[in-house]
Design an enzyme around this catalytic site. Structure first.
Site, PDB file in Angstrom:
ATOM      1  N   GLY A  46       0.839  -1.194   0.000  1.00  0.00           N
ATOM      2  CA  GLY A  46       0.000   0.000   0.000  1.00  0.00           C
ATOM      3  C   GLY A  46       0.872   1.242   0.000  1.00  0.00           C
ATOM      4  N   GLN A  51       2.993   9.981   1.660  1.00  0.00           N
ATOM      5  CA  GLN A  51       4.286   9.280   1.739  1.00  0.00           C
ATOM      6  C   GLN A  51       5.239   9.678   0.625  1.00  0.00           C
ATOM      7  OE1 GLN A  51       2.357   5.221   2.387  1.00  0.00           O
ATOM      8  NE2 GLN A  51       4.241   5.030   3.563  1.00  0.00           N
ATOM      9  N   CYS A  94       5.744  -0.223   7.664  1.00  0.00           N
ATOM     10  CA  CYS A  94       5.423   0.979   6.905  1.00  0.00           C
ATOM     11  C   CYS A  94       6.652   1.373   6.098  1.00  0.00           C
ATOM     12  CB  CYS A  94       5.024   2.118   7.844  1.00  0.00           C
ATOM     13  SG  CYS A  94       4.542   3.627   6.980  1.00  0.00           S
ATOM     14  N   LEU A  95       6.436   1.692   4.827  1.00  0.00           N
ATOM     15  CA  LEU A  95       7.554   2.077   3.966  1.00  0.00           C
ATOM     16  C   LEU A  95       8.222   3.368   4.444  1.00  0.00           C
ATOM     17  CD1 LEU A  95       5.968   1.241   0.496  1.00  0.00           C
ATOM     18  CD2 LEU A  95       7.770  -0.027   1.685  1.00  0.00           C
ATOM     19  N   HIS A 136      -4.651   1.322   7.589  1.00  0.00           N
ATOM     20  CA  HIS A 136      -3.284   1.866   7.677  1.00  0.00           C
ATOM     21  C   HIS A 136      -3.113   3.034   6.704  1.00  0.00           C
ATOM     22  CE1 HIS A 136       1.272   1.111   7.924  1.00  0.00           C
ATOM     23  NE2 HIS A 136       1.165   1.865   6.844  1.00  0.00           N
ATOM     24  N   GLU A 137      -3.620   2.866   5.472  1.00  0.00           N
ATOM     25  CA  GLU A 137      -3.438   3.918   4.456  1.00  0.00           C
ATOM     26  C   GLU A 137      -4.292   5.149   4.755  1.00  0.00           C
ATOM     27  OE1 GLU A 137      -0.947   3.467   2.841  1.00  0.00           O
ATOM     28  OE2 GLU A 137      -0.791   1.291   2.938  1.00  0.00           O
ATOM     29  N   HIS A 140      -2.706   7.369   7.176  1.00  0.00           N
ATOM     30  CA  HIS A 140      -1.681   8.257   6.600  1.00  0.00           C
ATOM     31  C   HIS A 140      -2.299   9.575   6.119  1.00  0.00           C
ATOM     32  CE1 HIS A 140       2.152   6.136   6.505  1.00  0.00           C
ATOM     33  NE2 HIS A 140       1.609   5.042   5.995  1.00  0.00           N
TER      34      HIS A 140
HETATM   35  O1  GNR Z   1       3.956  -2.592   2.631  1.00  0.00           O
HETATM   36  C1  GNR Z   1       3.268  -2.465   3.646  1.00  0.00           C
HETATM   37  N1  GNR Z   1       2.940  -3.567   4.379  1.00  0.00           N
HETATM   38  C2  GNR Z   1       2.008  -3.552   5.396  1.00  0.00           C
HETATM   39  C3  GNR Z   1       1.931  -4.659   6.222  1.00  0.00           C
HETATM   40  C4  GNR Z   1       1.005  -4.721   7.246  1.00  0.00           C
HETATM   41  C5  GNR Z   1       0.131  -3.670   7.423  1.00  0.00           C
HETATM   42  C6  GNR Z   1       0.201  -2.548   6.618  1.00  0.00           C
HETATM   43  C7  GNR Z   1       1.123  -2.496   5.603  1.00  0.00           C
HETATM   44  S1  GNR Z   1       1.182  -1.108   4.564  1.00  0.00           S
HETATM   45  C8  GNR Z   1       2.857  -1.117   4.086  1.00  0.00           C
HETATM   46  C9  GNR Z   1       3.140  -0.050   3.050  1.00  0.00           C
HETATM   47  C10 GNR Z   1       2.899   1.304   3.667  1.00  0.00           C
HETATM   48  O2  GNR Z   1       3.658   1.839   4.421  1.00  0.00           O
HETATM   49  N2  GNR Z   1       1.780   1.886   3.380  1.00  0.00           N
HETATM   50  O3  GNR Z   1       1.477   3.076   3.912  1.00  0.00           O
HETATM   51 NI    NI Z   2       2.546   3.149   5.815  1.00  0.00          NI
END
Ligand code: GNR
Ligand code: NI
Length: 173
Positions: A46, A51, A94-95, A136-137, A140
């Site tokens: 995601g 980001q 999270c990236l 999660h997204e 952000h």
């Molecule tokens: O790549 C991602 N893996 C992930 C694993 C578990 C829960 C959420 C994520 S999202 C993350 C990519 C990211 O930072 N998206 O904002």
């Molecule tokens: Ni993230």
């Protein structure tokens, strides 16, 4: 194919609230493609606009497995319209916070309403990893990171590590 740099903690843009997308025009379509390119390259499942420093309410995801064809999902102005009472705990990463992983509890099932790339309003239910990823997204877009759900001790440990790396980076230029 245009891969963009991914912002890292403690970049203040990761803490700002993103603006609604007014119109799904060619600029938004190009942005969605850049976001997918960046996400696949990372690789991640995601990515949210902030980001890559685009303070717009747009998220992209792909939950397909490696042995399956790509299944890109783009959500514009996504809103959670319902959530289950049952909670699941999932290890998240999270990236923007590389190489850190912690368990986070979230509602197991959600309903989400968003605009797609054709400008249509879509409502769908999500479970499992997709439900976690959407939450999660969307966080952000509101300047919320998954580490905000950890104990203060754990969160401060992560923050310190990235503040130090940022300081060293700036010194090195
Ligand atoms: O790549 C991602 N893996 C992930 C694993 C578990 C829960 C959420 C994520 S999202 C993350 C990519 C990211 O930072 N998206 O904002
Ligand atoms: Ni993230």
């Amino acid at each position: 194919m245009a891969k963009r740099p991914i912002l890292l903690l403690p970049d203040p843009r990761l803490r700002a609230v993103a603006d609604p997308v007014e119109k799904v025009d060619d600029g938004i379509k190009a942005l969605a493609q850049d976001m997918l390119d960046t996400m696949y390259d990372a690789p991640g499942i995601g990515l949210a606009g902030p980001q890559i420093g685009e303070m717009k309410r747009i998220i992209v995801m792909d939950l397909s497995r490696e042995d399956e064809p790509n299944d890109p999902i783009v959500m514009i102005n996504p809103e959670i319209t319902g959530m289950s009472d049952d909670i699941v705990s999932t290890e998240e990463g999270c990236l923007s916070i590389p190489e850190v992983y912690y368990d986070v509890e979230r509602p197991a099932e959600i309903s989400v309403r968003y605009t797609d790339l054709d400008g249509n309003t879509v409502e769908r239910d999500a479970t499992d990893r997709l439900a976690v990823c959407i939450q999660h997204e969307i966080d952000h877009l509101d300047g919320v990171l998954y580490i905000d759900y950890l104990s203060r001790l754990k969160r401060d440990r992560v923050l310190k590590k990235f503040q130090k790396a940022d300081r060293l980076n700036k010194k090195a230029g």
